[in-house]
Design an enzyme around this catalytic site. Sequence first.
Site, mmCIF file in Angstrom:
data_model
loop_
_atom_site.group_PDB
_atom_site.id
_atom_site.type_symbol
_atom_site.label_atom_id
_atom_site.label_comp_id
_atom_site.label_asym_id
_atom_site.label_seq_id
_atom_site.Cartn_x
_atom_site.Cartn_y
_atom_site.Cartn_z
ATOM 1 N N CYS A 160 7.838 7.477 -2.427
ATOM 2 C CA CYS A 160 6.415 7.377 -2.083
ATOM 3 C C CYS A 160 5.762 8.749 -2.138
ATOM 4 C CB CYS A 160 6.217 6.711 -0.740
ATOM 5 S SG CYS A 160 7.326 7.321 0.500
ATOM 6 N N LYS A 196 15.551 -5.799 8.957
ATOM 7 C CA LYS A 196 15.550 -6.545 7.712
ATOM 8 C C LYS A 196 15.551 -5.548 6.564
ATOM 9 C CE LYS A 196 12.832 -8.282 4.763
ATOM 10 N NZ LYS A 196 13.736 -8.167 3.622
ATOM 11 N N GLU A 230 -1.145 3.056 -7.453
ATOM 12 C CA GLU A 230 0.225 3.535 -7.283
ATOM 13 C C GLU A 230 1.107 2.852 -8.327
ATOM 14 O OE1 GLU A 230 3.350 4.486 -3.712
ATOM 15 O OE2 GLU A 230 2.277 2.590 -3.656
ATOM 16 N N GLU A 288 4.085 2.709 7.310
ATOM 17 C CA GLU A 288 4.124 3.778 6.290
ATOM 18 C C GLU A 288 4.001 3.127 4.923
ATOM 19 O OE1 GLU A 288 4.475 6.995 7.018
ATOM 20 O OE2 GLU A 288 4.931 6.792 9.155
#
Length: 1024
Positions: free
Chosen positions: A807, A692, A903, A773
């Site tokens: 990231c 996906k 973040e 992750e």
Amino acid sequence: MNLLQAEVERRGAQIFDLVDRHPESIFSKAGFYQRMMEFSMRDEHFKVQMFRFVDVLASLRRGSDIVQHLDEYFADMRNGFAPFIRTGVSLARIVPIISGKFLRWNVSGMARQFIAGRNPDEVMKTLRKKRRQGIGFTVDLLGEAVVSEEEANEYAARCQELLEHLARETRGWTDPLGKNSELFPVVNVSVKISALYSQMNPADPADAIAHLAPKLRPILRRAKELGAFINFDMESYAHKNATLELFRTLFTEPEFRDWPHAGIVIQAYLRDAENDLHDLIAWGRERGTRFTVRLVKGAYWDYEKIKSTQNGWVIPVWMQKPESDANFERLSRILLENESIVTSAFGSHNVRSIAYAQALAEELGIDRSRFEFQLLYGMAGPIKRALVEMGYRVREYSPVGELLPGMSYLVRRLLENTSNEGFLRAKFSEHVSATQLLRDPRDFVNGDNPPSTTIIPSAAGSLGPSRTGIFARDDGAGRNGANREMPPGDTYKNASLTNFVYPEAQEKMRAALHEVRARFGQKYPIVIDGKEVWTDKLLPSLNPSAPDQIVGLVAEAGIPEAESAAKAARRAFESWSRTPFEERCELLERVAAILDRRRFELSAVEVFEVGKAWAEADGDIREAMDFCLFYAHQMRRLGKPRLTQHVPGEESYQHYWPRGVALVIAPWNFPLAILCGMVTAALVTGNTVIMKPAEPSAILGALLMEIFEEAGIPPGVLNCLHGRGSVIGAYLVDHPDVEMIAFTGSREVGLRIWESAGKTRPGQRELKRVVCEMGGKNAVIVDSDADLDETIVDTIYSAFGYQGQKCSACSRLIVLEENYDRVMQRLLAAAASLRVGNPEEPGITVGPVIDETAYRRIQEIIERGKNEATLAFQATSIPDKGYFVPPTIFTDVKPEMTLSQCEIFGPVLSVLKARDLDDAIRIANDTDYALTAGFFSRSPANIERIKAELVAGNVYVNRSCTGAVVGRHPFGGFKMSGGGTKAGGGDYLLNFLVPRVVTENIMRHGFAPEATPEYRDEFLWPPR
Ligand SMILES: Cc1cc2nc3c(=O)[nH]c(=O)nc-3n(C[C@H](O)[C@H](O)[C@H](O)COP(=O)(O)OP(=O)(O)OC[C@H]3O[C@@H](n4cnc5c(N)ncnc54)[C@H](O)[C@@H]3O)c2cc1C
């Protein structure tokens, strides 16, 4: 022996004779410098430590810092110099202020040997002295690497001042030879082009020229008025084409077209130098005015070799020293044969190279007053004197500047003087005979690579891995160089990055952008069980630089499609799991080959669909190829059952089975690489996959599906569903037919998946495995002795590259108090110089953020940040259309603030001040995440401490904290950054496998075979 060689030898002998008549050691300065050079040549480790120490020294403020560094650099010396060093260090410790001063004084002395003066006034003293010796000058301004436009403008202003100063102070000076003096103005300034524009990007020479030309015109204009000469120095290969083009552009302009006092450098160590020189001469003839070429071998040999090797590029320099020497001679001939349009300046200290130019000029009947020799200040004094005595024109390259900015120049000279391959060391230190030194360099070239063949690196040769042999196989323990005994990264050769320095590469990218744009709006299906599926709903994927543009549309999957995909993947598992691993590896290699073939097209789609800059997009495709090839390589290590222990009478083999159906949920920020990485890891290990792709990068996901189909993926083995993660993703995570989930994305979704997969549901066969992750809040610490040239460039890239949407991006910069003001001054100026815009343009560094939601969220965080901390910088010049968030820097940020803890995933950098390294480490580790972290320092002890104490999955020292390379930097974090799995590492595939051991008693009535093979064939039934 031919006549030319005989003449070279005669002239060379004459030079040596003159040199020997005035014996002067090349390392003429007695004391500290002399001893240091002697030690350096005797001991490579000492040399490295010494030059590193010299490099850091100028930036150290206190005597105690100097002593501490001295101690750290030389503490482990276990050689003949140890007592000398130990005594020095012990004495230094007792009186650090005095010893700090003493060391600095000595190193300054060393620097003064190569730097002609600290400022224009001081340099004049040197130039006057040289004038009395019949030696002319070209002055070069030393400087730190230019990281901002502020610094570039300063350099331009300093050039102007220097020009004025030299012209004023040398009024009345005449050319030492007199004859043909109109070709050789007294005032000669060498300009470093990269110091005039901070944003030079090899992919965009046009932008470089557009910015550089306006800065150079006033300098050239004034030089013309003053009767001075301007030379363009040549730097690294990345800037070569732009520098040549700039030279041609400016000196074709009507204002400068008939001005003969311009020169440029050609580097003979480059394989394409001959072509460049021919082009330049052809241009010069068309222009119709003389110009000058300074011919050198080149100052960046090691750098070019290392950089190209790291990126998988064709190495642009000759690999054997005599090849560079031979090329120097070939180019000398071309120059002298075209003397009617080009004036030669031979820049060498090598008596053979010099004698060759002299002899050839004589043979061609060119008067010695029509060319010149150029040598560096502080080097090869006796050779200069000899040349003057022989009646040649000699010009000295005389750098001017302070110690700190001059350090890298000093270290380059030290390296040159101690280089194993260098002429100066051979002649003056190792006393190699004149006969040997004057031999034809062609005699020394190893026959494998004859110097007469000019191999011009073409874009084609540097674009893809196919030319670099990564598909080459060995016939030993594995394939593609796989070897079961060696570290995984070592036997694997990475795919190449595209080198956009080549115009062919730029053109291919432009053409691809054009083609991809032409097919905007195309529709892509869902793929289940090898069949295209269309639903009544299409999801558009937009161009974040221009959201009114639809890059493409994908059919949206709902629960029924998710259900069929799960069933198809389950059915296909039966045969795919029993397919020999070698066939699965070959499938991945075919995928890599197609990615390579379509790499420009795919990069172009990335530019449009996710707003990546050219090089970032290309890096993503390269990483995707690497995942295919590396995991195939790794599967060949794991695929065969391996004996667990040698024991008589029994054999036990451990091997692996796939887990089952894998659901792969990927992010949009590395739209091909991460998706492809998770999919290929699952497939090569024998699992079947429902992938996906992320909604904002659905087109790239659809293209990856197409590529797998072309590579021959059997029906049902890979299924592609587009749609909303909250609907189909959530449904499939809980599905009893899904055995594992590989997820990369946000912490919020990751934790939900982790929790949900932990529940066992009716019909479920396995404990679900989750590879998860998530994000990071990555810190980079800047030590008080950090090299700021490196720190600023790498931090800016880590924080703002791909708009901070990696990231791994740096989002917290922790600067030690002592260095804070200097770091901030350069950092803010560098951020202000960033090119923000539509990444369709080649030289853009910062593009748009992914979509409107991200745009609003980041803007909100910035607004809230303004109440928490100080807004120190925010870019103002950004496009008004598209999701462009201005690069933003906050200062006065405290560790507990939202800016420090949350973040952001955008171009926002928070800067925190730390008292000392203890404080900095505490701040860096004070977060929920542990993904990447960085450290800039030149203290060996601090570097060691950081390696031990920074809490992150990937710790980077003295480099950017983004850009992990498959096999080289297995990537992934822990804490709330992930489950500790390392994508692109030797252990990664194990996450997709279950281990199994098969034991057989092979003893029959007390008899057993003596040897048991370490590996055996796969357990497959029926056998294949
Ligand atoms: C006045 C002057 C100006 C200069 N300006 C520039 C400039 O603008 N840009 C620039 O790049 N350089 C420039 N240089 C050149 C550079 O700084 C070195 O001084 C020069 O390359 C040394 O060459 P040499 O002939 O004196 O010595 P040699 O000892 O004969 O040659 C050393 C050179 O050989 C090459 N080399 C070393 N190892 C290998 C190998 N394994 N395979 C192939 N080649 C190898 C390298 O270029 C090395 O510098 C300049 C030099 C001078 C004298």
